[in-house]
Design a protein around this motif. Structure first.
Motif, PDB file in Angstrom:
ATOM      1  N   GLU A 188      -0.895   0.568 -13.666  1.00 15.75           N
ATOM      2  CA  GLU A 188       0.082   1.389 -14.387  1.00 15.75           C
ATOM      3  C   GLU A 188       1.285   1.744 -13.517  1.00 15.75           C
ATOM      4  O   GLU A 188       2.074   2.611 -13.886  1.00 15.75           O
ATOM      5  CB  GLU A 188      -0.594   2.681 -14.885  1.00 15.75           C
ATOM      6  CG  GLU A 188      -1.778   2.459 -15.812  1.00 15.75           C
ATOM      7  CD  GLU A 188      -1.379   1.735 -17.082  1.00 15.75           C
ATOM      8  OE1 GLU A 188      -0.231   1.936 -17.532  1.00 15.75           O
ATOM      9  OE2 GLU A 188      -2.198   0.982 -17.621  1.00 15.75           O
ATOM     10  N   HIS A 189       1.408   1.096 -12.370  1.00 10.66           N
ATOM     11  CA  HIS A 189       2.549   1.358 -11.486  1.00 10.66           C
ATOM     12  C   HIS A 189       3.844   1.048 -12.244  1.00 10.66           C
ATOM     13  O   HIS A 189       3.960   0.006 -12.901  1.00 10.66           O
ATOM     14  CB  HIS A 189       2.444   0.476 -10.240  1.00 10.66           C
ATOM     15  CG  HIS A 189       3.385   0.856  -9.148  1.00 10.66           C
ATOM     16  ND1 HIS A 189       4.737   0.570  -9.203  1.00 10.66           N
ATOM     17  CD2 HIS A 189       3.189   1.495  -7.956  1.00 10.66           C
ATOM     18  CE1 HIS A 189       5.325   1.004  -8.101  1.00 10.66           C
ATOM     19  NE2 HIS A 189       4.407   1.564  -7.333  1.00 10.66           N
ATOM     20  N   PRO A 190       4.832   1.943 -12.193  1.00  9.14           N
ATOM     21  CA  PRO A 190       6.063   1.739 -12.972  1.00  9.14           C
ATOM     22  C   PRO A 190       6.736   0.391 -12.710  1.00  9.14           C
ATOM     23  O   PRO A 190       7.181  -0.273 -13.650  1.00  9.14           O
ATOM     24  CB  PRO A 190       6.955   2.910 -12.532  1.00  9.14           C
ATOM     25  CG  PRO A 190       5.999   3.959 -12.059  1.00  9.14           C
ATOM     26  CD  PRO A 190       4.844   3.232 -11.466  1.00  9.14           C
ATOM     27  N   GLU A 191       6.801  -0.016 -11.449  1.00  8.71           N
ATOM     28  CA  GLU A 191       7.465  -1.287 -11.150  1.00  8.71           C
ATOM     29  C   GLU A 191       6.682  -2.462 -11.721  1.00  8.71           C
ATOM     30  O   GLU A 191       7.280  -3.443 -12.194  1.00  8.71           O
ATOM     31  CB  GLU A 191       7.621  -1.453  -9.630  1.00  8.71           C
ATOM     32  CG  GLU A 191       8.459  -2.670  -9.248  1.00  8.71           C
ATOM     33  CD  GLU A 191       8.739  -2.733  -7.758  1.00  8.71           C
ATOM     34  OE1 GLU A 191       9.217  -3.783  -7.298  1.00  8.71           O
ATOM     35  OE2 GLU A 191       8.476  -1.727  -7.069  1.00  8.71           O
ATOM     36  N   VAL A 198       0.843  -1.200   0.000  1.00 10.79           N
ATOM     37  CA  VAL A 198       0.000   0.000   0.000  1.00 10.79           C
ATOM     38  C   VAL A 198       0.874   1.245   0.000  1.00 10.79           C
ATOM     39  O   VAL A 198       0.630   2.205  -0.745  1.00 10.79           O
ATOM     40  CB  VAL A 198      -0.952  -0.004   1.213  1.00 10.79           C
ATOM     41  CG1 VAL A 198      -1.651   1.340   1.346  1.00 10.79           C
ATOM     42  CG2 VAL A 198      -1.975  -1.122   1.087  1.00 10.79           C
ATOM     43  N   ASP A 199       1.917   1.245   0.822  1.00 11.68           N
ATOM     44  CA  ASP A 199       2.825   2.391   0.886  1.00 11.68           C
ATOM     45  C   ASP A 199       3.522   2.628  -0.450  1.00 11.68           C
ATOM     46  O   ASP A 199       3.803   3.779  -0.813  1.00 11.68           O
ATOM     47  CB  ASP A 199       3.869   2.178   1.988  1.00 11.68           C
ATOM     48  CG  ASP A 199       3.242   2.180   3.383  1.00 11.68           C
ATOM     49  OD1 ASP A 199       2.124   2.723   3.520  1.00 11.68           O
ATOM     50  OD2 ASP A 199       3.851   1.617   4.313  1.00 11.68           O
ATOM     51  N   GLN A 200       3.812   1.558  -1.178  1.00 14.09           N
ATOM     52  CA  GLN A 200       4.485   1.690  -2.469  1.00 14.09           C
ATOM     53  C   GLN A 200       3.520   2.027  -3.600  1.00 14.09           C
ATOM     54  O   GLN A 200       3.955   2.263  -4.736  1.00 14.09           O
ATOM     55  CB  GLN A 200       5.236   0.393  -2.798  1.00 14.09           C
ATOM     56  CG  GLN A 200       6.385   0.107  -1.849  1.00 14.09           C
ATOM     57  CD  GLN A 200       7.137  -1.163  -2.194  1.00 14.09           C
ATOM     58  OE1 GLN A 200       6.949  -1.741  -3.267  1.00 14.09           O
ATOM     59  NE2 GLN A 200       8.008  -1.612  -1.295  1.00 14.09           N
ATOM     60  N   GLY A 201       2.205   2.018  -3.312  1.00 14.31           N
ATOM     61  CA  GLY A 201       1.222   2.476  -4.289  1.00 14.31           C
ATOM     62  C   GLY A 201       0.655   1.425  -5.207  1.00 14.31           C
ATOM     63  O   GLY A 201      -0.017   1.761  -6.187  1.00 14.31           O
ATOM     64  N   PHE A 202       0.902   0.143  -4.929  1.00 17.82           N
ATOM     65  CA  PHE A 202       0.364  -0.911  -5.792  1.00 17.82           C
ATOM     66  C   PHE A 202      -1.141  -1.095  -5.587  1.00 17.82           C
ATOM     67  O   PHE A 202      -1.889  -1.281  -6.551  1.00 17.82           O
ATOM     68  CB  PHE A 202       1.064  -2.253  -5.520  1.00 17.82           C
ATOM     69  CG  PHE A 202       2.478  -2.294  -6.001  1.00 17.82           C
ATOM     70  CD1 PHE A 202       2.762  -2.462  -7.350  1.00 17.82           C
ATOM     71  CD2 PHE A 202       3.541  -2.163  -5.121  1.00 17.82           C
ATOM     72  CE1 PHE A 202       4.062  -2.512  -7.802  1.00 17.82           C
ATOM     73  CE2 PHE A 202       4.852  -2.202  -5.558  1.00 17.82           C
ATOM     74  CZ  PHE A 202       5.114  -2.372  -6.904  1.00 17.82           C
ATOM     75  N   ILE A 203      -1.592  -1.066  -4.343  1.00 13.32           N
ATOM     76  CA  ILE A 203      -2.976  -1.368  -4.016  1.00 13.32           C
ATOM     77  C   ILE A 203      -3.492  -0.368  -2.975  1.00 13.32           C
ATOM     78  O   ILE A 203      -2.710   0.338  -2.332  1.00 13.32           O
ATOM     79  CB  ILE A 203      -3.136  -2.807  -3.450  1.00 13.32           C
ATOM     80  CG1 ILE A 203      -2.226  -3.002  -2.235  1.00 13.32           C
ATOM     81  CG2 ILE A 203      -2.865  -3.847  -4.518  1.00 13.32           C
ATOM     82  CD1 ILE A 203      -2.369  -4.362  -1.568  1.00 13.32           C
ATOM     83  N   VAL A 204      -4.813  -0.344  -2.845  1.00 12.57           N
ATOM     84  CA  VAL A 204      -5.468   0.428  -1.793  1.00 12.57           C
ATOM     85  C   VAL A 204      -6.318  -0.549  -0.987  1.00 12.57           C
ATOM     86  O   VAL A 204      -7.127  -1.294  -1.550  1.00 12.57           O
ATOM     87  CB  VAL A 204      -6.355   1.549  -2.360  1.00 12.57           C
ATOM     88  CG1 VAL A 204      -7.097   2.267  -1.244  1.00 12.57           C
ATOM     89  CG2 VAL A 204      -5.518   2.529  -3.169  1.00 12.57           C
TER      90      VAL A 204
END
Length: 568
Positions: free
Chosen positions: A348-351, A325-331
């Motif tokens: 669309e997460h870059p990683e 969640v902190d890295q922005g993959f999921i909510v």
């Protein structure tokens, strides 16, 4: 039996007396295995009453939360995969090919053509009775992947001529019973048997001195010598250790240190499985989704090896998901206390994009393995035999050619209709000269005639990919206008060619530098690929050069732009 979700009616811990009764039943059902191995005396045993998706009631017995046995109608106890992995010799085995596993995982029974013979003649399928419990493993791994009941006795299987059901599957790797307790999930143990070589059989009277003094290389298994008295063995080990130099002792440690960085850490295995789950299922996830179900149903099956959360630095699933969640993959949203659900995913997460576009390295020489562009599918086939060749050659099929199972009846129907062999009133087929050789001089229904023909053909399986274009609809490219008078390119019938849509979308985004998505119009039956702008020429080149689709299978090239407009 457990492929679809079941409903848990009750769960209760067994009392001491009830546990003793269960242990006595295990001793009676599996007398060759000590009951203490199957159910330790101090283990916590739980009895689950469940109702399967088909409305069948059953009992499941869990030992320390892990399902170990379940009951059939009549009270017969069946070991689960976890029991078969811990006690492999509890049941006899039938072996099948690796390519059959997807069929079994989708609910199919093990068919006789897929069974690897155990011997020759009457011993081909062992000596087992009808209804006997059988474990199933693979040619490349002796660990069980499923358990079921024999559909016929061994003698009857031999007399079937290689057709019909061999094992009615009850429980499979990947089903809901295997995934009952997410925190204790296990992958199939890899248990390959190394074939014996001539070195394992030295000549009679030969000296063992060379084997005792030669140090095995790290890539070769250590040869096991004859047993020696314990005292002598201790002296030999002591003197041998004294003779070794410090450099010789440190060699294996140095080799291990050189190899260990290449091995993925538990955190890496978990992260890669998480990314693979989003890659393969991101658009199909039924959001909002319980975090435990996401881990159990999507992350665990993608893992390259068994995941043990306790061996990672996260220790718990919630800690790992909090970092994602902190890295922005999921909510993730907490609906009630202790109940967390994933409500959105950033595809669309870059990683994640880099993970999708990353080309996996092949062997140690540095050769790269191509990203698969097509779906592969295991198809059930009938092979045109010498006996049936006279019939199928009239329908443009050659001797030895494979025909999909569902296609044979269509061919027979076409032949009967073409030659007017069906009685308009009774609908029975009157054999002509060609069918007389196959079916004899008697009328029958279309299904009966088809069954007689297929009984004289060889049953087989064939791995097919989307590169086969025969009998498939043409790919249609067209242009449309969306809001704001924006032009888009629509491509339909791509799925018929087995093309992996995620990879095609990725190539379109990279090559055309345009927004790409999958859309489904109300009047359309199938989904379409939508690319922003007039990308007809690009799509045509991509399909013909990268995917090797024949140009004759693609329509709409005339809509391509001839070139850029000249500035005045």
């Amino acid at each position: 039996m457990f492929l679809k979700p079941y409903r848990l009616k009750s769960s209760a811990a067994l009392k001491g007396s009830e546990a003793k009764k269960l242990r006595a039943r295990l001793e009676l059902a599996f007398p060759h295995v000590p009951a203490e191995h199957l159910m330790p005396a101090k283990a916590n045993v739980t009895q689950l009453k469940i109702l399967t998706h088909g409305g069948q009631q059953s009992m499941v017995y869990c030992v320390d939360k892990q399902p170990m046995f379940f009951e059939l109608d009549g009270g017969q106890l069946v070991p689960t995969l976890y029991t078969l992995w811990s006690t492999p010799d509890i049941l006899p085995y039938l072996t099948t090919h690796e390519g059959v596993l997807p069929k079994l995982s989708n609910g199919a029974d093990l068919m006789l053509p897929g069974v690897v013979p155990l011997g020759v003649g009457l011993n081909m399928y062992g000596h087992f009775k009808k209804g006997q419990l059988m474990a199933v493993n693979l040619t490349n791994n002796s660990s069980a992947i499923g358990v079921g009941q024999l559909a016929r006795s061994s003698d009857e299987l031999y007399m079937c001529g290689g057709h019909g059901v061999a094992v009615k599957m009850l429980h499979m790797f990947g089903d809901k019973l295997w995934a009952h307790e997410p925190s204790l999930l296990q992958q199939i143990p890899l248990n390959k048997t190394k074939p014996l070589s001539g070195e394992d059989f030295p000549a009679l009277g030969s000296s063992d001195q060379h084997r005792k003094t030669t140090k095995p290389t790290p890539t070769e298994p250590t040869t096991v010598s004859e047993p020696v008295p314990q005292a002598a063995e201790t002296d030999e080990l002591t003197s041998g250790a004294a003779a070794l130099s410090l450099e010789e002792i440190s060699e294996p440690a140095a080799d291990a240190a050189a190899v260990s960085p290449d091995e993925p850490t538990p955190e890496t295995v978990l992260k890669n499985a998480f990314l693979a789950a989003l890659k393969n299922n991101g658009k199909k996830l039924p959001l909002p989704l319980l975090t435990s179900n996401f881990y159990r149903l999507y992350v665990v099956p993608e893992a390259s090896e068994q995941i043990d959360l306790k061996k990672t630095r996260y220790k718990k699933l919630s800690n790992f998901l909090a970092e994602m969640v902190d890295q922005g993959f999921i909510v993730v949203r907490e609906e009630t206390k202790g109940v967390d659900k994933i409500i959105s995913v950033d595809l669309e997460h870059p990683e994640l994009v880099n993970f999708i576009t990353d080309v996996k390295t092949g062997d140690s020489s540095g050769a790269a393995a191509e990203t698969p562009l097509f779906h592969s599918e295991l198809k059930e086939m009938y092979i045109v035999s010498d006996v049936t060749a006279a019939f199928f050659t009239k329908m443009n099929y050659k001797r030895g050619e494979g025909i999909p199972v569902g296609q044979v009846k269509k061919i027979v129907r076409e032949y009967v209709s073409k030659h007017g062999l069906a009685d308009p009133q009774t609908k029975l087929v009157r054999p002509d000269a060609v069918l007389l050789e196959l079916c004899g001089n008697r009328e029958g229904t279309l299904s009966e005639i088809t069954s007689i023909i297929t009984s004289k053909m060889e049953h087989s399986y064939q791995m097919c990919s989307g590169k086969d274009t025969s009998g498939k609809p043409q790919i249609q490219m067209s242009l449309a206008t969306r809001s704001g008078n924006k032009k888009v390119t629509l491509v339909s019938n791509i799925e018929a060619y087995g093309i992996i849509m995620a990879e095609l979308i990725k190539l379109c985004k990279q090559g055309a530098a345009a927004s790409t998505s999958i859309v489904k119009l109300p009047h359309q039956k199938h989904e379409q690929l939508q690319v922003q702008g007039n990308q007809i020429r690009f799509i045509y080149t991509l399909l013909t050069e990268t995917y090797k689709v024949p140009p004759k299978c693609i329509l709409g090239l005339e809509l391509a732009k001839d070139g850029k407009k000249k500035r005045k």
